[in-house]
Enzyme design. Structure first.
Site, PDB file in Angstrom:
ATOM      1  N   ASP A 205       0.855  -1.190   0.000  1.00 45.81           N
ATOM      2  CA  ASP A 205       0.000   0.000   0.000  1.00 45.81           C
ATOM      3  C   ASP A 205       0.892   1.241   0.000  1.00 45.81           C
ATOM      4  O   ASP A 205       2.126   1.136   0.032  1.00 45.81           O
ATOM      5  CB  ASP A 205      -0.945   0.008   1.204  1.00 45.81           C
ATOM      6  CG  ASP A 205      -2.287   0.676   0.882  1.00 45.81           C
ATOM      7  OD1 ASP A 205      -2.280   1.737   0.229  1.00 45.81           O
ATOM      8  OD2 ASP A 205      -3.335   0.138   1.276  1.00 45.81           O
ATOM      9  N   GLY A 231       4.322   1.346  -1.895  1.00 51.15           N
ATOM     10  CA  GLY A 231       4.343   1.663  -3.315  1.00 51.15           C
ATOM     11  C   GLY A 231       2.953   1.981  -3.819  1.00 51.15           C
ATOM     12  O   GLY A 231       1.982   2.002  -3.057  1.00 51.15           O
ATOM     13  N   HIS A 251     -13.488  -0.733  -7.610  1.00 49.67           N
ATOM     14  CA  HIS A 251     -14.678   0.127  -7.636  1.00 49.67           C
ATOM     15  C   HIS A 251     -14.344   1.594  -7.341  1.00 49.67           C
ATOM     16  O   HIS A 251     -15.189   2.473  -7.528  1.00 49.67           O
ATOM     17  CB  HIS A 251     -15.773  -0.408  -6.702  1.00 49.67           C
ATOM     18  CG  HIS A 251     -15.575  -0.125  -5.242  1.00 49.67           C
ATOM     19  ND1 HIS A 251     -16.597  -0.234  -4.330  1.00 49.67           N
ATOM     20  CD2 HIS A 251     -14.476   0.232  -4.521  1.00 49.67           C
ATOM     21  CE1 HIS A 251     -16.150   0.049  -3.127  1.00 49.67           C
ATOM     22  NE2 HIS A 251     -14.869   0.337  -3.220  1.00 49.67           N
TER      23      HIS A 251
END
Length: 341
Positions: A205, A231, A251
């Site tokens: 993350d 990252g 989404h």
């Protein structure tokens, strides 16, 4: 013979209740913020003693909790005394499937203010989040780390619901390395690792997220089994793994960005790697469904969207992921199992 009047609300009454649904959101969010559910674990309490413990106005707290009866959170066994209902139990911080963090997030400014500009989103087809918050939602969280933390915790709450379904349906034992891409604080990955002691995890993350993730993994006793990698999933650098998790990421983005994410994972994945995408899937019918409202939520907040099976299939085909199966779950999300083609 007299007939009793119907207790079913009239269409006008139902419409009026729906119009004022935002009242309920803020009642639930305020109860969650104050941690009232945790204070009622031992049984009913009077609102004045709760107000003293919380340091809030006693009259206003009574009115809030009385409103919480209508919201379904409390019962009142005696005057000015309140107990949790089964629904209210879901706001406790210590129960499986807790939605306390979700309630706080949904009543935060980050979600509340953009929804006030839904009409602008419908006029333009673009998220009004810039006008509402002064930036996109991710930059807003960076500038308001308290709300960013609420968001991360809410994603953890939702991961708890999805994770139990994921580990029920999918056997991860054959995979030595499982990477959670955009995995926040590692709630979903932690559930997979607890269920499969032979697996090692990779949590990927943004840097500002991974710092909090390290502390969370240590508190769960899983830090030694997880490599935390900072990252962006839009850039090269995603680690190689045997299986990838992608929960409620696609989404957030329109098709071009979603294709980029899927391609980046494909580039990093070895031959035969599996990608498990956990997302709501809009059903192929015209019946009422929660995905329709979540789709609007993504329009308002992030220029994202929920998708149908065919729309997901198009994304996977374009990025060389072969769909093996789609598994609906009780969490509301489906598991879309794909393999690198």
């Amino acid at each position: 013979m007299k007939t009793m009047p119907s207790e079913t609300p009239s269409p006008t009454q139902q419409l009026f209740a729906a119009i004022n649904g935002h009242w309920i959101t803020q009642v639930i969010g305020t109860v969650a913020r104050l941690g009232i559910a945790d204070l009622l674990v031992g049984g009913p309490r009077d609102s004045d003693s709760l107000a003293a413990e919380l340091g809030v106005h006693p009259g206003a707290l009574f009115r809030l909790m009385r409103g919480g009866i209508t919201a379904g959170l409390f019962a009142s066994p005696s005057e000015r005394t309140f107990a949790l209902t089964p629904m209210g139990e879901g706001l406790r911080s210590d129960v499986p499937g807790s939605l306390r963090a979700v309630a706080i997030m949904q009543s935060d400014k980050s979600h509340w203010l953009p929804w006030g500009l839904l009409s602008e989103a419908v006029r333009t087809g673009r998220a009004p989040v810039q006008a509402a918050l002064g930036s996109d939602i991710w930059e807003y969280f960076a500038r308001h780390p308290d709300e960013g933390e609420h968001f991360a915790r809410a994603m953890g709450n939702l991961s708890g619901l999805v994770g139990s379904e994921l580990t029920h349906h999918i056997d991860f034992a054959p995979f030595a390395r499982v990477a959670d891409i955009g995995g926040s604080h590692g709630d979903l990955l932690s559930q997979v690792l607890r269920a499969h002691p032979s697996c090692r995890g990779i949590l990927f993350d943004l840097p500002r997220v991974t710092e909090g993730a390290k502390t969370a993994l240590e508190s769960r006793g899983l830090a030694s089994r997880v490599d935390v990698v900072a990252g962006s999933f839009f850039e090269p650098g995603i680690p190689a793994a045997d299986a990838y998790l992608l929960k409620h990421i696609l989404h957030d983005w329109e098709d071009d960005a979603s294709l980029n994410i899927l391609r980046r994972i494909h580039e990093a994945a070895p031959s035969g790697a599996r990608l498990f995408v956990l997302e709501m899937v809009i059903p192929d019918n015209r019946n009422p469904d929660p995905t329709h409202l979540m789709d609007l939520n993504m329009l308002v907040l992030a220029d994202g969207r929920e998708r149908t099976r065919d729309e997901f299939q198009a994304l996977f085909t374009a990025t060389a992921w072969k769909v093996e199966r789609i598994i609906p779950t009780r969490s509301g999300a489906s598991i879309l199992e794909t393999v690198k083609a």
